[in-house]
Write a protein that holds these residues in place. Structure first.
Motif, PDB file in Angstrom:
ATOM      1  N   CYS A  99      49.031  37.007  38.861  1.00 27.96           N
ATOM      2  CA  CYS A  99      49.392  37.846  40.010  1.00 27.96           C
ATOM      3  C   CYS A  99      48.832  37.308  41.320  1.00 27.96           C
ATOM      4  CB  CYS A  99      48.913  39.287  39.781  1.00 27.96           C
ATOM      5  SG  CYS A  99      50.003  40.249  38.716  1.00 27.96           S
ATOM      6  N   ALA A 100      47.954  36.319  41.249  1.00 27.47           N
ATOM      7  CA  ALA A 100      47.465  35.658  42.461  1.00 27.47           C
ATOM      8  C   ALA A 100      48.331  34.455  42.834  1.00 27.47           C
ATOM      9  CB  ALA A 100      46.021  35.205  42.259  1.00 27.47           C
ATOM     10  N   ASP A 101      49.373  34.183  42.038  1.00 33.78           N
ATOM     11  CA  ASP A 101      50.197  32.990  42.245  1.00 33.78           C
ATOM     12  C   ASP A 101      51.664  33.389  42.323  1.00 33.78           C
ATOM     13  OD1 ASP A 101      51.472  30.575  42.254  1.00 33.78           O
ATOM     14  OD2 ASP A 101      50.792  29.939  40.269  1.00 33.78           O
ATOM     15  N   PRO A 102      52.240  33.491  43.526  1.00 35.31           N
ATOM     16  CA  PRO A 102      53.648  33.908  43.638  1.00 35.31           C
ATOM     17  C   PRO A 102      54.623  32.913  43.030  1.00 35.31           C
ATOM     18  CG  PRO A 102      52.789  33.219  45.773  1.00 35.31           C
ATOM     19  CD  PRO A 102      51.618  33.283  44.843  1.00 35.31           C
ATOM     20  N   ALA A 103      54.187  31.663  42.803  1.00 34.63           N
ATOM     21  CA  ALA A 103      55.058  30.654  42.202  1.00 34.63           C
ATOM     22  C   ALA A 103      54.841  30.527  40.698  1.00 34.63           C
ATOM     23  CB  ALA A 103      54.831  29.298  42.868  1.00 34.63           C
ATOM     24  N   SER A 104      54.128  31.468  40.087  1.00 33.90           N
ATOM     25  CA  SER A 104      53.835  31.397  38.659  1.00 33.90           C
ATOM     26  C   SER A 104      55.113  31.425  37.825  1.00 33.90           C
ATOM     27  CB  SER A 104      52.951  32.584  38.257  1.00 33.90           C
ATOM     28  OG  SER A 104      52.904  32.721  36.852  1.00 33.90           O
ATOM     29  N   PRO A 105      55.144  30.661  36.712  1.00 35.24           N
ATOM     30  CA  PRO A 105      56.290  30.765  35.793  1.00 35.24           C
ATOM     31  C   PRO A 105      56.495  32.171  35.242  1.00 35.24           C
ATOM     32  CG  PRO A 105      54.965  28.832  35.272  1.00 35.24           C
ATOM     33  CD  PRO A 105      54.191  29.624  36.288  1.00 35.24           C
ATOM     34  N   LEU A 106      55.431  32.978  35.218  1.00 36.38           N
ATOM     35  CA  LEU A 106      55.569  34.356  34.758  1.00 36.38           C
ATOM     36  C   LEU A 106      56.624  35.089  35.578  1.00 36.38           C
ATOM     37  CD1 LEU A 106      54.457  36.675  32.953  1.00 36.38           C
ATOM     38  CD2 LEU A 106      52.855  37.171  34.817  1.00 36.38           C
TER      39      LEU A 106
ATOM     40  N   ARG B 103      53.532  38.112  46.786  1.00 36.82           N
ATOM     41  CA  ARG B 103      54.021  37.354  47.943  1.00 36.82           C
ATOM     42  C   ARG B 103      53.430  37.854  49.254  1.00 36.82           C
ATOM     43  NH1 ARG B 103      60.309  37.191  45.834  1.00 36.82           N
ATOM     44  NH2 ARG B 103      60.180  35.177  44.745  1.00 36.82           N
ATOM     45  N   ARG B 104      53.042  39.114  49.263  1.00 34.81           N
ATOM     46  CA  ARG B 104      52.426  39.695  50.466  1.00 34.81           C
ATOM     47  C   ARG B 104      50.918  39.531  50.463  1.00 34.81           C
ATOM     48  NH1 ARG B 104      54.752  45.590  50.028  1.00 34.81           N
ATOM     49  NH2 ARG B 104      53.214  45.969  51.662  1.00 34.81           N
ATOM     50  N   GLY B 105      50.395  38.769  49.494  1.00 34.57           N
ATOM     51  CA  GLY B 105      48.962  38.530  49.449  1.00 34.57           C
ATOM     52  C   GLY B 105      48.156  39.688  48.905  1.00 34.57           C
ATOM     53  N   ARG B 106      48.758  40.460  48.006  1.00 34.13           N
ATOM     54  CA  ARG B 106      48.076  41.629  47.450  1.00 34.13           C
ATOM     55  C   ARG B 106      48.037  41.530  45.912  1.00 34.13           C
ATOM     56  NH1 ARG B 106      50.625  46.983  49.475  1.00 34.13           N
ATOM     57  NH2 ARG B 106      48.597  47.763  48.811  1.00 34.13           N
ATOM     58  N   PRO B 107      47.291  40.582  45.362  1.00 34.41           N
ATOM     59  CA  PRO B 107      47.276  40.406  43.905  1.00 34.41           C
ATOM     60  C   PRO B 107      46.711  41.595  43.150  1.00 34.41           C
ATOM     61  CG  PRO B 107      45.579  39.055  44.946  1.00 34.41           C
ATOM     62  CD  PRO B 107      46.444  39.586  46.051  1.00 34.41           C
ATOM     63  N   GLU B 108      45.727  42.290  43.738  1.00 33.68           N
ATOM     64  CA  GLU B 108      45.155  43.450  43.051  1.00 33.68           C
ATOM     65  C   GLU B 108      46.198  44.549  42.898  1.00 33.68           C
ATOM     66  OE1 GLU B 108      43.903  42.112  45.778  1.00 33.68           O
ATOM     67  OE2 GLU B 108      42.001  41.172  45.169  1.00 33.68           O
ATOM     68  N   ALA B 109      46.969  44.776  43.950  1.00 35.30           N
ATOM     69  CA  ALA B 109      48.023  45.782  43.870  1.00 35.30           C
ATOM     70  C   ALA B 109      49.103  45.366  42.878  1.00 35.30           C
ATOM     71  CB  ALA B 109      48.642  46.005  45.255  1.00 35.30           C
ATOM     72  N   ALA B 110      49.400  44.063  42.830  1.00 39.97           N
ATOM     73  CA  ALA B 110      50.415  43.563  41.892  1.00 39.97           C
ATOM     74  C   ALA B 110      49.988  43.820  40.458  1.00 39.97           C
ATOM     75  CB  ALA B 110      50.638  42.076  42.124  1.00 39.97           C
ATOM     76  N   PHE B 111      48.748  43.468  40.130  1.00 38.37           N
ATOM     77  CA  PHE B 111      48.289  43.662  38.761  1.00 38.37           C
ATOM     78  C   PHE B 111      48.139  45.145  38.443  1.00 38.37           C
ATOM     79  CE2 PHE B 111      44.702  44.011  35.687  1.00 38.37           C
ATOM     80  CZ  PHE B 111      45.402  43.567  34.582  1.00 38.37           C
ATOM     81  N   GLY B 112      47.705  45.935  39.411  1.00 38.14           N
ATOM     82  CA  GLY B 112      47.585  47.375  39.191  1.00 38.14           C
ATOM     83  C   GLY B 112      48.918  48.002  38.827  1.00 38.14           C
TER      84      GLY B 112
END
Length: 485
Positions: free
Chosen positions: A231-238, A341-350
């Motif tokens: 979730c800290a990598d917007p280009a992740s294969p995930l 993509r908005r630089g919010r990895p914590e919110a993405a994983f949450g």
């Protein structure tokens, strides 16, 4: 980072080796059509096979959107540089062929009498570029290639077009063996990542068993830990693998895309899908929705359709996204990617973590059903006559029976077992057993004392449940163990 070692695919490699041995023994050609969704590992499998075969080979991959002349030029270049030709390829003319019949004649001359392997990857793109390609391939095979010791491997990600390649009314009918390459199974996923059974199932559900995602998965990393890091990598294969698959199949936000997104978001019935995928003017009419659902399930194979299984016909049918990775993307990962993509990895994983338990509980059910079907082929299974495993529900979805084992579908002659799936951190308890026993009483064909009860539980059962009331407890090790590594 070191490349991921080749894992699994033993059955598929043996299948290809059998065809190659046939070619070497007879001195005549063998053709095999391999189809499978993008990122499932078709090209990687065939490259591994070519490396192990230790024979000269040509591996040509088409480019989507290229013109026929561009494809012919690329094919000519690959042929000149392939192992099929001795030296530097000077035997070929400097100018590429202007059509596929001439290209296949060049290929035949390169093959001579020495055995070799020819791979044409993304074959549907070649057929899109040139309407006579299928016919040219058939003519070349019949007159030139099939008389030589060549193994011809035809690969494609468009499942419907690859099926049509060998259909009765198409030129290549009866000339190629065909098989579908599916994703890695749960046992192969666990072996590749060094995970125990519970974590292997989670990893399989998240990745869909797709090598394109598993290659980026650190060894021995549980699913939620992997998702949190990605979730800290917007280009992740995930994110990238399911996004690319979605865009390749549905490049425009049309009605088909809206229907798929509605199902990925959790709508399962015809009525709910129609309402969600409709417009401001109302739900999609049945005359519009039904053909779309048929196309997505029968042609695109992106949807699976489940019907209630019992000794009586039942309704309604339920729709789900067949690939668990794409299903997770539509349910949670796409929204998480926007946060990333908005630089919010914590919110993405949450966001993913909040939806995880509910999503996993639904996503694991088809996997458990399939594992029980596989286990029934083993003589140690309590009900070896089981031919199919599904679920049952009525129109009110009260109750829903997660597991129904029967002799056949969609209308069974005999039910062998019925059961419940509880894939949580808490064990199956007395309350769950009471709900199961009350539910199966409404299941047509369930015979108390004769039809068995099955519990599939991630955390087992509480100690207070009498073992004689449950015919089979199916845990993570049982699920993974049903598949060969």
């Amino acid at each position: 980072m070191a490349s991921t070692p080749f894992v699994g695919r033993g059955a598929e490699l043996n299948l290809l080796r059998k065809r190659l041995d046939r070619t070497l023994a007879t001195g005549s050609g063998t053709a095999v059509a391999i189809r499978g969704r993008r990122q499932v590992g078709k090209s990687r499998l065939v490259q591994e096979f070519c490396d192990r075969a230790r024979l000269p080979y040509l591996f040509f991959t088409a480019t989507k959107g290229a013109s026929s002349l561009e494809a012919l030029a690329a094919f000519h270049t690959e042929l000149r540089e392939s192992q099929l030709l001795p030296g530097d390829g000077a035997l070929l003319s400097a100018s590429p062929p202007s059509n596929w019949p001439d290209a296949f004649r060049l290929l035949a001359s390169a093959l001579s009498d020495a055995p070799g392997v020819v791979v044409l990857d993304e074959l549907p793109w070649l057929a899109e570029q040139d309407q006579v390609f299928d016919g040219a391939l058939q003519t070349a095979w019949d007159r030139l290639l099939s008389q030589r010791p060549v193994l011809l491997l035809l690969l494609g990600s468009d499942l419907h077009m690859m099926e049509r390649l060998t259909a009765y009314d198409r030129p290549f009918y009866g000339r190629a063996d065909s098989f579908v390459l599916g994703p890695l199974n749960p046992a192969e996923t666990g072996s590749a990542l060094g995970l125990d059974a519970s974590d292997a199932i989670d990893a399989h559900l998240v990745s869909g068993g797709l090598p394109g995602i598993l290659r980026a998965w650190p060894h021995a990393t549980p699913a939620l830990d992997f998702i949190e890091a990605e979730c800290a990598d917007p280009a992740s294969p995930l994110f990238g693998v399911p996004e690319a698959a979605l865009m390749a199949e549905f490049p425009a936000p049309d009605q088909s895309r809206r229907v798929l997104e509605a199902i990925g978001g959790g709508d399962r019935t015809h009525t709910n899908i129609a309402a969600t995928a409709g417009s401001r003017s109302g739900a999609l009419p049945s005359g519009v929705l039904s053909p779309i659902l048929h196309r997505l399930s029968e042609e695109k194979r992106v949807l699976a359709v489940d019907s209630p299984l019992s000794v009586k016909p039942g309704k309604p049918a339920l729709y789900r996204v067949a690939d668990s990775n794409l299903r997770l993307y539509l349910a949670a990962l796409r929204s998480a990617q926007e946060q990333t993509r908005r630089g919010r990895p914590e919110a993405a994983f949450g966001l993913v973590r909040r939806r995880w338990a509910s999503w996993r509980g639904r996503a694991v059910e088809p996997l458990i059903r399939e594992s029980l079907e596989l286990a029934a082929m083993d003589g140690d299974f309590p009900w070896p006559e089981t031919g199919t495993v599904g679920g049952w529900w009525n129109r009110q979805f009260s109750p829903e029976i997660d597991l129904v084992g029967a002799d056949r579908a969609p209308v069974a002659g005999t039910l062998f077992f019925a059961g419940s799936v509880k894939w949580l951190t808490s064990p199956f308890d007395q309350h769950d057993l009471t709900a199961l026993e009350q539910g199966v009483a409404q299941l047509p064909g369930f015979v108390p004392g004769s039809t068995g009860l099955v519990v599939a539980s991630r955390a087992g059962m509480t100690a207070g449940i009498a073992s004689d009331r449950i015919g089979l407890v199916w845990g993570p090790r049982d699920v993974v163990g049903a598949w060969p590594e």
